[in-house]
Design a protein around this motif. Structure first.
Motif, PDB file in Angstrom:
ATOM      1  N   ARG A  18      -4.730   6.672   3.173  1.00  0.00           N
ATOM      2  CA  ARG A  18      -4.434   5.269   2.873  1.00  0.00           C
ATOM      3  C   ARG A  18      -2.931   4.957   2.930  1.00  0.00           C
ATOM      4  NH1 ARG A  18      -8.926   2.533   2.668  1.00  0.00           N
ATOM      5  NH2 ARG A  18     -10.671   3.390   1.528  1.00  0.00           N
ATOM      6  N   ALA A  19      -2.171   5.828   3.540  1.00  0.00           N
ATOM      7  CA  ALA A  19      -0.714   5.637   3.601  1.00  0.00           C
ATOM      8  C   ALA A  19      -0.363   4.395   4.415  1.00  0.00           C
ATOM      9  CB  ALA A  19      -0.049   6.863   4.219  1.00  0.00           C
ATOM     10  N   VAL A  20       0.720   3.780   4.036  1.00  0.00           N
ATOM     11  CA  VAL A  20       1.272   2.662   4.788  1.00  0.00           C
ATOM     12  C   VAL A  20       2.695   3.021   5.172  1.00  0.00           C
ATOM     13  CG1 VAL A  20      -0.168   0.898   3.685  1.00  0.00           C
ATOM     14  CG2 VAL A  20       2.055   1.481   2.702  1.00  0.00           C
ATOM     15  N   ARG A  21       3.214   2.356   6.170  1.00  0.00           N
ATOM     16  CA  ARG A  21       4.585   2.601   6.601  1.00  0.00           C
ATOM     17  C   ARG A  21       5.301   1.274   6.703  1.00  0.00           C
ATOM     18  NH1 ARG A  21       6.751   2.634  11.636  1.00  0.00           N
ATOM     19  NH2 ARG A  21       4.733   2.808  12.627  1.00  0.00           N
ATOM     20  N   PRO A  22       6.202   0.989   5.756  1.00  0.00           N
ATOM     21  CA  PRO A  22       6.960  -0.259   5.865  1.00  0.00           C
ATOM     22  C   PRO A  22       7.906  -0.197   7.063  1.00  0.00           C
ATOM     23  CG  PRO A  22       7.748   1.039   4.007  1.00  0.00           C
ATOM     24  CD  PRO A  22       6.568   1.769   4.586  1.00  0.00           C
ATOM     25  N   VAL A  23       8.035  -1.302   7.752  1.00  0.00           N
ATOM     26  CA  VAL A  23       8.925  -1.380   8.902  1.00  0.00           C
ATOM     27  C   VAL A  23       9.909  -2.518   8.640  1.00  0.00           C
ATOM     28  CG1 VAL A  23       9.101  -1.742  11.393  1.00  0.00           C
ATOM     29  CG2 VAL A  23       7.115  -0.561  10.445  1.00  0.00           C
ATOM     30  N   PRO A  24      11.156  -2.179   8.271  1.00  0.00           N
ATOM     31  CA  PRO A  24      12.130  -3.231   7.998  1.00  0.00           C
ATOM     32  C   PRO A  24      12.494  -3.976   9.277  1.00  0.00           C
ATOM     33  CG  PRO A  24      13.162  -1.062   7.901  1.00  0.00           C
ATOM     34  CD  PRO A  24      11.705  -0.839   8.134  1.00  0.00           C
ATOM     35  N   ILE A  25      12.583  -5.278   9.165  1.00  0.00           N
ATOM     36  CA  ILE A  25      12.968  -6.091  10.325  1.00  0.00           C
ATOM     37  C   ILE A  25      14.074  -7.056   9.907  1.00  0.00           C
ATOM     38  CG2 ILE A  25      10.744  -5.886  11.496  1.00  0.00           C
ATOM     39  CD1 ILE A  25      10.070  -8.701  10.537  1.00  0.00           C
ATOM     40  N   PRO A  26      14.908  -7.457  10.847  1.00  0.00           N
ATOM     41  CA  PRO A  26      16.011  -8.356  10.516  1.00  0.00           C
ATOM     42  C   PRO A  26      15.514  -9.752  10.122  1.00  0.00           C
ATOM     43  CG  PRO A  26      16.146  -7.624  12.813  1.00  0.00           C
ATOM     44  CD  PRO A  26      14.918  -7.022  12.228  1.00  0.00           C
ATOM     45  N   PRO A  27      16.277 -10.452   9.318  1.00  0.00           N
ATOM     46  CA  PRO A  27      15.887 -11.791   8.865  1.00  0.00           C
ATOM     47  C   PRO A  27      15.529 -12.760   9.992  1.00  0.00           C
ATOM     48  CG  PRO A  27      17.767 -11.022   7.601  1.00  0.00           C
ATOM     49  CD  PRO A  27      17.531 -10.011   8.690  1.00  0.00           C
ATOM     50  N   VAL A  28      16.187 -12.657  11.129  1.00  0.00           N
ATOM     51  CA  VAL A  28      15.872 -13.577  12.232  1.00  0.00           C
ATOM     52  C   VAL A  28      14.429 -13.378  12.709  1.00  0.00           C
ATOM     53  CG1 VAL A  28      16.780 -12.089  14.080  1.00  0.00           C
ATOM     54  CG2 VAL A  28      16.718 -14.558  14.405  1.00  0.00           C
ATOM     55  N   LEU A  29      13.954 -12.133  12.729  1.00  0.00           N
ATOM     56  CA  LEU A  29      12.563 -11.890  13.123  1.00  0.00           C
ATOM     57  C   LEU A  29      11.585 -12.312  12.029  1.00  0.00           C
ATOM     58  CD1 LEU A  29      12.805  -8.484  15.006  1.00  0.00           C
ATOM     59  CD2 LEU A  29      12.780 -10.794  15.933  1.00  0.00           C
ATOM     60  N   VAL A  30      11.994 -12.183  10.767  1.00  0.00           N
ATOM     61  CA  VAL A  30      11.167 -12.673   9.668  1.00  0.00           C
ATOM     62  C   VAL A  30      10.950 -14.175   9.835  1.00  0.00           C
ATOM     63  CG1 VAL A  30      11.044 -13.050   7.171  1.00  0.00           C
ATOM     64  CG2 VAL A  30      11.851 -10.856   8.061  1.00  0.00           C
ATOM     65  N   PHE A  97      16.465  -0.569  22.232  1.00  0.00           N
ATOM     66  CA  PHE A  97      17.424  -1.560  21.743  1.00  0.00           C
ATOM     67  C   PHE A  97      18.114  -1.062  20.480  1.00  0.00           C
ATOM     68  CE2 PHE A  97      18.351  -5.230  19.010  1.00  0.00           C
ATOM     69  CZ  PHE A  97      19.303  -5.864  19.797  1.00  0.00           C
ATOM     70  N   TRP A  98      17.343  -0.523  19.536  1.00  0.00           N
ATOM     71  CA  TRP A  98      17.941   0.002  18.310  1.00  0.00           C
ATOM     72  C   TRP A  98      18.969   1.075  18.635  1.00  0.00           C
ATOM     73  CZ3 TRP A  98      12.709   0.972  15.441  1.00  0.00           C
ATOM     74  CH2 TRP A  98      12.223  -0.233  14.918  1.00  0.00           C
ATOM     75  N   LEU A  99      18.608   2.006  19.500  1.00  0.00           N
ATOM     76  CA  LEU A  99      19.523   3.105  19.825  1.00  0.00           C
ATOM     77  C   LEU A  99      20.776   2.589  20.514  1.00  0.00           C
ATOM     78  CD1 LEU A  99      16.942   5.785  20.985  1.00  0.00           C
ATOM     79  CD2 LEU A  99      18.381   5.882  18.931  1.00  0.00           C
ATOM     80  N   THR A 108      16.244   5.346  13.470  1.00  0.00           N
ATOM     81  CA  THR A 108      15.320   4.865  14.495  1.00  0.00           C
ATOM     82  C   THR A 108      13.992   5.598  14.386  1.00  0.00           C
ATOM     83  OG1 THR A 108      17.147   4.321  15.967  1.00  0.00           O
ATOM     84  CG2 THR A 108      15.007   4.577  16.987  1.00  0.00           C
ATOM     85  N   ALA A 109      14.051   6.901  14.184  1.00  0.00           N
ATOM     86  CA  ALA A 109      12.824   7.695  14.041  1.00  0.00           C
ATOM     87  C   ALA A 109      12.045   7.243  12.808  1.00  0.00           C
ATOM     88  CB  ALA A 109      13.168   9.182  13.942  1.00  0.00           C
ATOM     89  N   GLY A 113       8.385   5.592  12.924  1.00  0.00           N
ATOM     90  CA  GLY A 113       7.334   6.463  12.405  1.00  0.00           C
ATOM     91  C   GLY A 113       7.179   7.757  13.173  1.00  0.00           C
ATOM     92  N   GLN A 114       8.289   8.261  13.700  1.00  0.00           N
ATOM     93  CA  GLN A 114       8.252   9.522  14.431  1.00  0.00           C
ATOM     94  C   GLN A 114       9.368  10.431  13.953  1.00  0.00           C
ATOM     95  OE1 GLN A 114       8.317   8.095  18.512  1.00  0.00           O
ATOM     96  NE2 GLN A 114       6.173   8.634  18.704  1.00  0.00           N
ATOM     97  N   SER A 115       9.330  11.655  14.401  1.00  0.00           N
ATOM     98  CA  SER A 115      10.363  12.612  14.015  1.00  0.00           C
ATOM     99  C   SER A 115      11.613  12.415  14.871  1.00  0.00           C
ATOM    100  CB  SER A 115       9.854  14.040  14.197  1.00  0.00           C
ATOM    101  OG  SER A 115       9.705  14.330  15.578  1.00  0.00           O
ATOM    102  N   VAL A 116      12.729  12.917  14.360  1.00  0.00           N
ATOM    103  CA  VAL A 116      13.975  12.872  15.122  1.00  0.00           C
ATOM    104  C   VAL A 116      13.816  13.671  16.420  1.00  0.00           C
ATOM    105  CG1 VAL A 116      16.420  13.524  15.123  1.00  0.00           C
ATOM    106  CG2 VAL A 116      15.402  12.481  13.086  1.00  0.00           C
TER     107      VAL A 116
END
Length: 168
Positions: A18-30, A97-99, A108-109, A113-116
């Motif tokens: 039941r795990a969730v993964r929060p993904v922070p996004i910039p205010p403009v995308l919000v 884009f992030w990189l 970024t990883a 949701g991935q490993s480095v």
């Protein structure tokens, strides 16, 4: 007998059921997401995109839905190109884009949701040719750490200018 569903429910890879993964996004995308929800609403389970009769889009329909969305959102030339040919292309573009924006491999990883190690293996080419920009990022703080009035700072500036101009 298993419950025959038109879609597959899966958990996040390598995570608890039941795990969730929060993904922070910039205010403009919000703001863009809020405007979309205001204009088009969301399904009762909170999905932004759902099948015609509700619920998730079935895997058998996903390609057709994506093709239609591209047709509506892109120009004719873009539709004819490989731009966002599949939904995964958006994820790849985002991570790239992030990189290129200077977000670290570790952050970024985490966001993806991935490993480095996975990020490094698949996205190292995105950072190819970044040496000059990285050197500039390193030079500025290094220059500021040198004491004023000792000649070290001006010597450092001359040295870095020589290296930049000559390639040594």
């Amino acid at each position: 007998m298993t419950d025959p569903k038109p879609y597959e429910e899966r958990r996040l890879k390598h995570r608890a059921h039941r795990a969730v993964r929060p993904v922070p996004i910039p205010p403009v995308l919000v703001a863009i997401l809020r405007a979309h929800i205001e204009a088009f609403g969301a399904s009762t389970d909170g999905r932004l995109f759902s099948a015609v009769r509700g619920g998730p889009v079935r895997s058998q329909e996903y390609g057709a839905v994506w093709k239609e969305a591209r047709r509506k959102a892109l120009t004719a030339a873009q539709v004819a190109s490989p731009l966002a040919a599949i939904p995964y292309d958006l994820r790849h573009a985002c991570v790239s884009f992030w990189l290129r924006s200077g977000v670290s491999l570790a952050e970024t990883a985490r966001r993806a949701g991935q490993s480095v190690a996975v990020r490094q293996r698949y996205y190292a080419k995105v950072l190819d040719g970044e040496e000059a920009r990285m050197n500039a990022l390193i030079e500025r703080p290094a220059e500021l750490m040198l004491p004023l009035g000792t000649g070290l700072r001006s010597g450092f500036q001359r040295s870095t200018r020589f290296i930049r101009e000559t390639g040594y």
